[in-house]
Design an enzyme around this catalytic site. Structure first.
Site, PDB file in Angstrom:
ATOM      1  N   ASP A   1       2.191  -4.006  10.832  1.00  0.00           N
ATOM      2  CA  ASP A   1       1.478  -3.643   9.263  1.00  0.00           C
ATOM      3  C   ASP A   1       1.623  -1.912   8.778  1.00  0.00           C
ATOM      4  O   ASP A   1       2.184  -1.117  10.218  1.00  0.00           O
ATOM      5  CB  ASP A   1      -0.118  -3.766   9.635  1.00  0.00           C
ATOM      6  CG  ASP A   1      -0.380  -3.426   9.026  1.00  0.00           C
ATOM      7  OD1 ASP A   1      -0.904  -4.887   7.822  1.00  0.00           O
ATOM      8  OD2 ASP A   1      -1.788  -2.622   8.890  1.00  0.00           O
TER       9      ASP A   1
ATOM     10  N   GLU B   1       6.435  -4.726   7.919  1.00  0.00           N
ATOM     11  CA  GLU B   1       5.532  -4.784   6.224  1.00  0.00           C
ATOM     12  C   GLU B   1       5.944  -3.462   5.359  1.00  0.00           C
ATOM     13  O   GLU B   1       4.926  -2.561   6.069  1.00  0.00           O
ATOM     14  CB  GLU B   1       3.863  -5.460   6.221  1.00  0.00           C
ATOM     15  CG  GLU B   1       3.508  -5.744   4.961  1.00  0.00           C
ATOM     16  CD  GLU B   1       2.090  -5.310   4.987  1.00  0.00           C
ATOM     17  OE1 GLU B   1       1.259  -5.133   3.790  1.00  0.00           O
ATOM     18  OE2 GLU B   1       1.735  -3.957   5.663  1.00  0.00           O
TER      19      GLU B   1
HETATM   20  C1  GLC Z   1      -1.649  -4.607   6.324  1.00  0.00           C
HETATM   21  C2  GLC Z   1      -2.456  -5.364   5.588  1.00  0.00           C
HETATM   22  C3  GLC Z   1      -3.071  -5.719   4.403  1.00  0.00           C
HETATM   23  C4  GLC Z   1      -4.643  -4.806   5.834  1.00  0.00           C
HETATM   24  C5  GLC Z   1      -4.076  -3.485   4.981  1.00  0.00           C
HETATM   25  C6  GLC Z   1      -4.728  -2.289   5.645  1.00  0.00           C
HETATM   26  O1  GLC Z   1      -1.185  -4.295   4.562  1.00  0.00           O
HETATM   27  O2  GLC Z   1      -1.710  -6.631   5.377  1.00  0.00           O
HETATM   28  O3  GLC Z   1      -4.486  -6.667   5.082  1.00  0.00           O
HETATM   29  O4  GLC Z   1      -5.561  -4.298   3.982  1.00  0.00           O
HETATM   30  O5  GLC Z   1      -2.486  -2.866   6.045  1.00  0.00           O
HETATM   31  O6  GLC Z   1      -3.698  -2.448   7.240  1.00  0.00           O
END
Ligand code: GLC
Length: 512
Positions: free
Chosen positions: A193, A257
């Site tokens: 994440d 991500e």
């Molecule tokens: C990422 C996740 C999202 C979350 C954010 C904070 O972007 O995919 O859902 O709100 O991180 O953890």
């Protein structure tokens, strides 16, 4: 091809209106039938659910809402029996404010080692009454929260998600422990994440806030001048993770991500000793046009090939509007989403499909009082947030909760009218979106899995995108008029074909 399970919305085994790990276990045959190689589960750890579980209060335990560690082990065993890989979601940028570390930090004094695990600073102004810098939170409002003792702490997301200080060796060691905990249990890998956010710039400087795209401009990539993201030393942390992964038997992996300005910046995350994969969000960002699709694909392929990494194609996830809705909704939105899926699934590299995409689900317009996403509150009720793409999956039947749960009400309400969209209804219908995905994945295995043929662009007029991969010719008509269908045997099309023509908003796979 990896399937993203949003656990609260996938399947509820105990009738409390929330999906859970045993629910996933009971529905594994859906994934086998679909033909995916594995699945990623969004966070199911202990969490007060201030941000849908991305606010983790114990990263090595399961939240009672989702079950127990035994349920996780059972799910993993059942998945492995079916030759499905299991990827868990690690949230290294922040903990929940209920995590024991943050509770200790609150109880400790300013300047203490307990506070040094997070990012505490003195404020500006005579009484330190102003935040330490001008950074906004992703969910709206300032990224700083002040404690009664005057110290401020950083939260790039909600105030319930204090950012960790990754320069602190204690933080690094704790995450190595967390990684090993799940790898030792048998997890095949991680989705990391906010992998672009762990490193903060020296001195936490202000930056020009006008570089942040407004919400109206969509989920655009951050500007290179937005100093909150994509700092050079973030790569050290990914190298350390890779060392841990590579020390395990079998093939373990990590996918990041990473929202960064362009494909070249992205490619830096998948250099040989860093993450294995990183999401290419270019297709999520691309508007519905041949030029935009061609550019998204070309930029990603070029940048990734320079570091000898593969692309990871995405059309949707739990943070962005569902493709059907993004492409305009209704019949046209669905036609485009189906066509885009045939593009996604025929590109070289990995593909991630978010639960419900294989059913052609649209976003749901939820009433104000149903909204759970912190964005809604934090934006002062101007941004409705991400609940619309998180509504539970309809499995069977003709009215809510469509076999998702035995409870009458579900954590987000399910709409009327989804009877034809359920898995049961689509399974037997050869024209359904589910059948399209299933067939596409079969063909992907038989035509593209071996040898991984390169993508060669084919000259295509106007609003068409065409490329060849080995014997497979893919053509997308993103325009408003039908175009001539090239010669070849039609293997699959996203919608009905005309007489030797490819209608608007349709893609086709041809052989020969
Ligand atoms: C990422 C996740 C999202 C979350 C954010 C904070 O972007 O995919 O859902 O709100 O991180 O953890």
């Amino acid at each position: 091809m990896i399937y993203q399970v949003y656990p609260r919305s996938f399947a509820d085994s105990d009738g409390d209106g929330n999906g859970d790990l045993s629910g996933i276990c009971e529905r594994l045959d859906h994934l086998v039938d679909l033909g995916v190689d594995g699945f990623w589960i969004s966070p199911f750890y202990r969490s007060p659910m201030a941000d849908g579980g991305y606010d983790v209060s114990d990263p090595t335990d399961v939240d009672p809402m989702f079950g127990t560690l035994d349920d996780f082990d059972a799910l993993l065993a059942a998945a492995h029996e079916r030759r499905l890989k299991v990827i868990v979601d690690i949230v290294p940028n922040h903990f929940s404010d209920q995590h024991v570390w943050f509770q200790q930090a609150l109880a400790a004094a300013p300047g203490s080692p307990q506070r040094a695990r997070f990012i505490f600073r003195r404020g500006r102004g005579e009484q330190a009454e102003l935040p330490p810098n001008n950074w906004p939170s992703v969910f709206g409002g300032p990224a700083w929260h002040r404690l009664p003792d005057g110290d401020w702490y950083l939260h790039l997301f909600a105030p319930e998600q204090p950012d960790l200080d990754w320069t602190n060796p204690e933080v690094q060691a704790e995450f190595e422990r967390i990684f090993r905990f799940w790898l030792d249990r048998g997890a095949d890998g991680f989705r990391i994440d906010v992998a672009h956010g762990l490193a903060k710039p020296e001195g936490l400087p202000d930056f020009d806030l006008s570089v942040i795209p407004s919400h109206a401009e969509g989920a655009a990539m951050p500007s290179p001048h937005d100093v909150r993201w994509d700092r050079e030393h973030v790569h050290d942390y990914h190298r350390a993770l890779r060392t841990v992964l590579d020390s395990y038997e079998g093939s373990r992996m990590a996918v990041g991500e990473t929202w960064v300005p362009d494909a070249e910046r992205l490619a830096r995350y998948v250099r040989k000793d860093e993450l294995n994969l990183t999401f290419n969000f270019d297709l999520v960002e691309a508007e519905w046009s041949a030029v935009a699709f061609r550019k998204a694909i070309d930029d990603a392929l070029t940048a990734m090939s320079e570091v000898e990494a593969v692309c990871t194609w995405v059309l949707g996830n739990h943070d962005v509007d569902r493709p059907v809705t993004r492409y305009g909704g209704g019949v046209r939105g669905l036609a485009r989403a189906r066509a885009a899926a045939l593009v996604q699934l025929s590109l070289p590299g990995a593909a991630y499909v978010y639960n419900g995409e294989e059913l052609g689900l649209p976003n749901v317009d939820l009433p104000d009082e149903a909204l759970k996403d912190p964005t809604w509150q934090r934006s002062g009720h101007t941004d409705r947030g991400r609940d619309g793409e998180r509504v539970p999956i309809p499995w069977s039947g003709t009215s809510p909760p469509y076999g998702f749960s035995t409870a009458a009400t579900t954590w987000l309400p399910m709409p009327e009218g989804w009877g034809p969209l359920t898995v049961a209804a689509q399974r037997e219908d050869p024209e359904s979106t589910l059948s399209l995905f299933r067939r596409a994945l079969q063909l992907r295995r038989s035509l593209l899995a071996f040898g991984n043929p390169a993508l060669d662009w084919v000259d295509a007029p106007g609003e068409t995108v065409a490329y060849r991969r080995g014997d497979l010719l893919v053509v997308l008509n993103a325009g408003a008029e039908p175009v001539r269908l090239p010669a070849g045997e039609v293997l699959l099309s996203s919608g009905p074909l005309g007489d030797a023509t490819l209608p608007a908003d349709t893609a086709v796979w041809l052989q020969g």
